[in-house]
Scaffold this active site. Structure first.
Site, mmCIF file in Angstrom:
data_model
loop_
_atom_site.group_PDB
_atom_site.id
_atom_site.type_symbol
_atom_site.label_atom_id
_atom_site.label_comp_id
_atom_site.label_asym_id
_atom_site.label_seq_id
_atom_site.Cartn_x
_atom_site.Cartn_y
_atom_site.Cartn_z
ATOM 1 N N ASN A 90 0.832 -1.198 0.000
ATOM 2 C CA ASN A 90 0.000 0.000 0.000
ATOM 3 C C ASN A 90 0.879 1.267 0.000
ATOM 4 O O ASN A 90 2.069 1.181 -0.278
ATOM 5 C CB ASN A 90 -0.972 -0.010 1.181
ATOM 6 N N ARG A 91 0.278 2.414 0.307
ATOM 7 C CA ARG A 91 0.992 3.681 0.108
ATOM 8 C C ARG A 91 1.663 4.194 1.370
ATOM 9 O O ARG A 91 1.132 4.042 2.461
ATOM 10 C CB ARG A 91 0.024 4.731 -0.427
ATOM 11 N N HIS A 116 3.460 -0.099 -2.630
ATOM 12 C CA HIS A 116 3.842 -1.517 -2.644
ATOM 13 C C HIS A 116 5.356 -1.743 -2.639
ATOM 14 O O HIS A 116 5.882 -2.563 -3.388
ATOM 15 C CB HIS A 116 3.213 -2.222 -3.847
ATOM 16 N N HIS A 191 -1.627 -10.008 -3.409
ATOM 17 C CA HIS A 191 -2.377 -9.084 -4.270
ATOM 18 C C HIS A 191 -3.113 -9.800 -5.415
ATOM 19 O O HIS A 191 -3.256 -9.242 -6.505
ATOM 20 C CB HIS A 191 -1.409 -8.026 -4.820
ATOM 21 N N SER A 192 -3.583 -11.025 -5.197
ATOM 22 C CA SER A 192 -4.306 -11.725 -6.275
ATOM 23 C C SER A 192 -5.615 -11.023 -6.608
ATOM 24 O O SER A 192 -6.307 -10.514 -5.735
ATOM 25 C CB SER A 192 -4.598 -13.166 -5.868
ATOM 26 N N TYR A 193 -5.911 -11.013 -7.917
ATOM 27 C CA TYR A 193 -7.198 -10.518 -8.404
ATOM 28 C C TYR A 193 -8.095 -11.728 -8.632
ATOM 29 O O TYR A 193 -7.769 -12.594 -9.452
ATOM 30 C CB TYR A 193 -7.029 -9.832 -9.761
ATOM 31 N N ASP A 257 -11.448 1.097 -3.531
ATOM 32 C CA ASP A 257 -10.008 0.964 -3.299
ATOM 33 C C ASP A 257 -9.754 1.520 -1.908
ATOM 34 O O ASP A 257 -9.286 2.633 -1.740
ATOM 35 C CB ASP A 257 -9.216 1.746 -4.360
ATOM 36 N N GLN A 296 -7.613 -4.437 2.340
ATOM 37 C CA GLN A 296 -7.827 -3.492 1.244
ATOM 38 C C GLN A 296 -8.750 -4.155 0.237
ATOM 39 O O GLN A 296 -8.456 -5.245 -0.263
ATOM 40 C CB GLN A 296 -6.489 -3.128 0.592
ATOM 41 N N GLU A 323 -6.890 -7.692 -0.005
ATOM 42 C CA GLU A 323 -5.511 -7.765 0.452
ATOM 43 C C GLU A 323 -5.469 -7.529 1.956
ATOM 44 O O GLU A 323 -5.532 -6.393 2.413
ATOM 45 C CB GLU A 323 -4.675 -6.690 -0.243
#
Ligand SMILES: *[C@@H]1O[C@H](CO)[C@@H](O)[C@H](O)[C@H]1NC(C)=O
Ligand SMILES: *[C@@H]1O[C@H](CO)[C@@H](O)[C@H](O)[C@H]1NC(C)=O
Ligand SMILES: *[C@@H]1O[C@H](CO)[C@@H](O)[C@H](O)[C@H]1NC(C)=O
Length: 358
Positions: A90-91, A116, A191-193, A257, A296, A323
């Site tokens: 993340n940020r 990330h 981070h899987s979609y 998000d 997330q 996530e």
């Protein structure tokens, strides 16, 4: 027995040929974990999940994670398909933080922020295969040594990730990080979609989602948390009861998000329930547990004609991410759960994905 003998002979041969273990570090491979018709493929490039194949309610097999055909396509990509992200997921605002008065400058790769782990995060490095066990409950452990100063982060850090099929259609991810000589922030994430209809089946807008969280950490226009913790009640972020992704996404600019603050305390096994995702059409259900305080929820907002597996082009909202992690930018928000780990401490992150059909 015969197989072990064969393996020994193989390693002996390698040794005779002068092939060191060090040399094999740079090899990128694809490894399959399989139990019945449940298959999970991973690679040591970025400790990435590249496919998860399981049956739908009629027994038809589909791959339910987005990804690429070739490992080479994962290099320098910015979708983070299947990636293991770190040192800090993340940020991090303004690509900086301080520990006890020492300021650390990071590599900014998202405007002025670090996303990330920076330009070359843990998803963009080659991990070592530490251990690989086939059989009834197959697993693989990847290892990465992150050096002092990597992307600006302080201290050496040894990182381990184990993907394991724990039972029928159950996948666990165990992450562990050990700081060796300096205190450092650590926040790893998978981070899987997911697209339970199949990676190439179109959008996830009809998926039903339930997230066991009454609060979110709202963000500013650069997606940095404001520091507040706001209730979801009466907002489009309320997924305490199962709702389709589509139901209120139009009221969320760009799509979801956002970090959710998970409600439940951890149970005797040290985990809490995160979310349940259901796809009516295929009948597939995904349940997720973790020991982390947040998750997330991301709805693939930035996907735009991304060429993926089988030549399929992924479009906006063709996958969703859940996530689990600490809250974003926790290193700059003392009121968020602690993110700094000192030598002698061990960071531990556990996830359990349980798939079923209706
Ligand atoms: C990835 O990015 C690095 C650094 O910008 C560059 O040196 C390298 O050539 C790129 N690799 C590919 C395959 O694009
Ligand atoms: C910060 O300094 C205090 C006082 O010296 C010390 O007790 C603490 O462990 C330090 N924190 C970190 C993260 O190093
Ligand atoms: C980055 O920071 C500089 C200096 O503070 C500022 O002028 C600029 O607008 C910032 N960029 C973004 C994308 O926020």
């Amino acid at each position: 027995m015969a197989r072990n003998t064969l393996l020994c002979a193989f390693f002996l041969l390698l040794a005779l040929m002068g092939v060191s273990v060090g040399a094999s570090r740079k090899t990128v491979g694809i490894y399959e974990l399989k139990r019945g018709d449940f298959s999970v493929k991973v690679t040591n490039w970025g400790a990435t999940i590249i496919s998860v194949i399981l049956p739908d309610s009629k027994g038809k097999l589909n791959d339910v994670v987005l990804g690429y055909d070739k490992i080479g396509s994962y290099v320098n990509e910015t979708t983070y398909f299947g990636a293991l992200v770190g040192r800090v997921a993340n940020r991090i605002a303004d690509a900086r933080f301080s520990i006890n008065g020492t300021v650390y400058k990071l590599f900014p790769n998202d405007g002025n922020n670090t996303l990330h782990g920076g330009h070359r995060g843990f998803n963009q490095v080659i991990w070592t295969v530490r251990e690989r066990v086939d059989g009834e409950f197959p697993y693989i452990t990847f290892y990465y040594h992150s050096f002092d100063g990597e992307q600006g982060f302080p201290g050496d850090l040894d990182v381990f990730v184990t993907y394991k099929i724990d039972y029928d259609y159950v996948l666990s991810v165990s992450m562990r990080a050990v700081p060796r000589n300096k205190p450092t922030p650590v926040n790893l994430a998978q981070h899987s979609y997911w697209n339970l209809g199949g990676h190439d089946s179109g959008t996830i807008l009809k998926h039903s989602v339930q997230i066991f969280a009454s609060h979110i950490t709202p963000v500013d226009k650069n997606l940095i948390p404001t520091g507040e913790i706001e209730p979801v009640a009466g907002t489009p972020y309320d997924f305490r009861e199962p709702m389709t992704v589509a139901s209120r996404i139009d009221h969320v600019p760009g799509g979801y998000d956002i970090n959710y603050v998970l409600d439940a305390p951890t149970d005797v096994q040290g985990v809490r329930k995160v979310a349940i995702v259901e796809d009516c059409e295929s009948g597939r259900v995904l349940e997720l547990w973790t020991n982390q305080p947040g998750v997330q929820f991301y709805t693939g907002n930035f996907l735009k004609d991304e060429k993926g597996k089988g030549g399929h082009y992924y479009k906006q909202h063709d996958g969703l991410c859940l996530e689990t992690q600490n809250f974003p930018d926790a290193v700059n928000h003392p009121q968020f759960p602690r993110e700094i780990y000192s030598p002698g401490e061990v960071y531990k992150h556990y996830m359990l994905y349980k798939f079923s059909v209706k």
